[in-house]
Scaffold this active site. Sequence first.
Site, PDB file in Angstrom:
ATOM      1  N   MET A  29       7.467  -5.510  66.719  1.00  0.00           N
ATOM      2  CA  MET A  29       7.234  -5.600  68.164  1.00  0.00           C
ATOM      3  C   MET A  29       7.610  -6.992  68.664  1.00  0.00           C
ATOM      4  O   MET A  29       7.186  -7.403  69.753  1.00  0.00           O
ATOM      5  CB  MET A  29       5.784  -5.264  68.478  1.00  0.00           C
ATOM      6  N   HIS A  33       7.681 -14.061  63.380  1.00  0.00           N
ATOM      7  CA  HIS A  33       7.189 -15.227  62.632  1.00  0.00           C
ATOM      8  C   HIS A  33       7.585 -15.049  61.165  1.00  0.00           C
ATOM      9  O   HIS A  33       8.278 -14.072  60.820  1.00  0.00           O
ATOM     10  CB  HIS A  33       5.675 -15.355  62.805  1.00  0.00           C
ATOM     11  N   HIS A  36       7.161 -11.571  59.435  1.00  0.00           N
ATOM     12  CA  HIS A  36       8.301 -10.661  59.632  1.00  0.00           C
ATOM     13  C   HIS A  36       9.469 -11.128  58.761  1.00  0.00           C
ATOM     14  O   HIS A  36      10.215 -10.314  58.213  1.00  0.00           O
ATOM     15  CB  HIS A  36       8.755 -10.667  61.094  1.00  0.00           C
TER      16      HIS A  36
HETATM   17  P1  AMP Z   1       4.437  -6.106  64.285  1.00  0.00           P
HETATM   18  O1  AMP Z   1       5.565  -6.813  64.943  1.00  0.00           O
HETATM   19  O2  AMP Z   1       3.143  -6.864  64.347  1.00  0.00           O
HETATM   20  O3  AMP Z   1       4.325  -4.658  64.697  1.00  0.00           O
HETATM   21  O4  AMP Z   1       4.797  -6.086  62.744  1.00  0.00           O
HETATM   22  C1  AMP Z   1       6.011  -5.563  62.267  1.00  0.00           C
HETATM   23  C2  AMP Z   1       5.940  -5.464  60.772  1.00  0.00           C
HETATM   24  O5  AMP Z   1       5.722  -6.766  60.216  1.00  0.00           O
HETATM   25  C3  AMP Z   1       4.772  -4.601  60.297  1.00  0.00           C
HETATM   26  O6  AMP Z   1       5.183  -3.816  59.188  1.00  0.00           O
HETATM   27  C4  AMP Z   1       3.726  -5.609  59.901  1.00  0.00           C
HETATM   28  O7  AMP Z   1       2.833  -5.157  58.925  1.00  0.00           O
HETATM   29  C5  AMP Z   1       4.603  -6.735  59.362  1.00  0.00           C
HETATM   30  N1  AMP Z   1       3.867  -7.993  59.408  1.00  0.00           N
HETATM   31  C6  AMP Z   1       3.239  -8.550  60.477  1.00  0.00           C
HETATM   32  N2  AMP Z   1       2.621  -9.688  60.120  1.00  0.00           N
HETATM   33  C7  AMP Z   1       2.856  -9.863  58.795  1.00  0.00           C
HETATM   34  C8  AMP Z   1       2.476 -10.847  57.826  1.00  0.00           C
HETATM   35  N3  AMP Z   1       1.710 -11.891  58.155  1.00  0.00           N
HETATM   36  N4  AMP Z   1       2.903 -10.703  56.548  1.00  0.00           N
HETATM   37  C9  AMP Z   1       3.673  -9.631  56.202  1.00  0.00           C
HETATM   38  N5  AMP Z   1       4.064  -8.670  57.054  1.00  0.00           N
HETATM   39  C10 AMP Z   1       3.672  -8.787  58.331  1.00  0.00           C
END
Ligand code: AMP
Length: 279
Positions: A29, A33, A36
Amino acid sequence: MYIFKEREALIKYLEPLRQENTIGFIPTMGALHQGHGTLIEASLKENDITICSVFVNPTQFNKKSDFVKYPQVLSDDILLLEGLKTDILFTPSAEDMYPDGQENMRKYDIGDLEFVLEGEFRPGHFQGVSYIVDEFIQIIKPTNIYMGEKDFQQVAVIKKVLELTQSKTQLVSCPTKRQEDGLAMSSRNMRLTEEGLIKAATLQRALQHIKQGQHEKSFKSLLAEANQMLMDNDFELEHIILCNANTLEILEDFDQDIPMRLVSAAFMEGVRLIDNIAI
Ligand code: AMP
């Protein structure tokens, strides 16, 4: 890096490349960071083509205010993705991802996974996640999809969706990337003040406190201590739940015969943060 904003253009571009190339896909989304980054790096290593999507999915937010406040910093995201040498960024519009309208979104029979743990506190969330990830998979048809263990239940939900749709895509789950103080990296951390960011590491410490006490005390008494730690640091606890790591079934107390996971959500400065650890 190529940037695609329309599904049809991406489908057309990928069509001739599919035969000869493996494709790795990372749905996000945005507000990217290093967490990701670890998923993207894993995909770059293991696939010929790496595609990252940036799309703030409206149907997975059960609170409109949370959706509106979600950080959107596409130009920074592009810099991070280019720095990592990502091949393709896909950043579609909501109209493109919901051709039949958001209210007519396909539903998925993911069983109890929809209602337990996070599902209990975020009604509809996992249906929104299931739809959007499946829709991306239908467009991209990746060899591998990379997801973070930080969203522990999400990984289980997408495994179930891949099974339901008899997809050939393999799910690769990656460990949670943390700051030095233990705080799980998250796009939502951007919404915290400097002080809030420091106090936010208490969530991880509270989970570790429960883990370390598992052979001496009951889960219930450790949970009370963890809650006190959180309150002392201005956290408002939503839940810390002990569950079976495979089935996500809720456990009343520690059971050393099964793999366990502690999952949690708590509010810091009104921002909902989540974390989980293996027990
Ligand atoms: P999001 O943008 O928050 O929807 O996350 C996108 C993907 O990145 C999802 O599969 C999350 O689980 C993964 N993700 C987010 N934060 C972390 C993190 N700190 N370490 C590893 N994967 C992450």
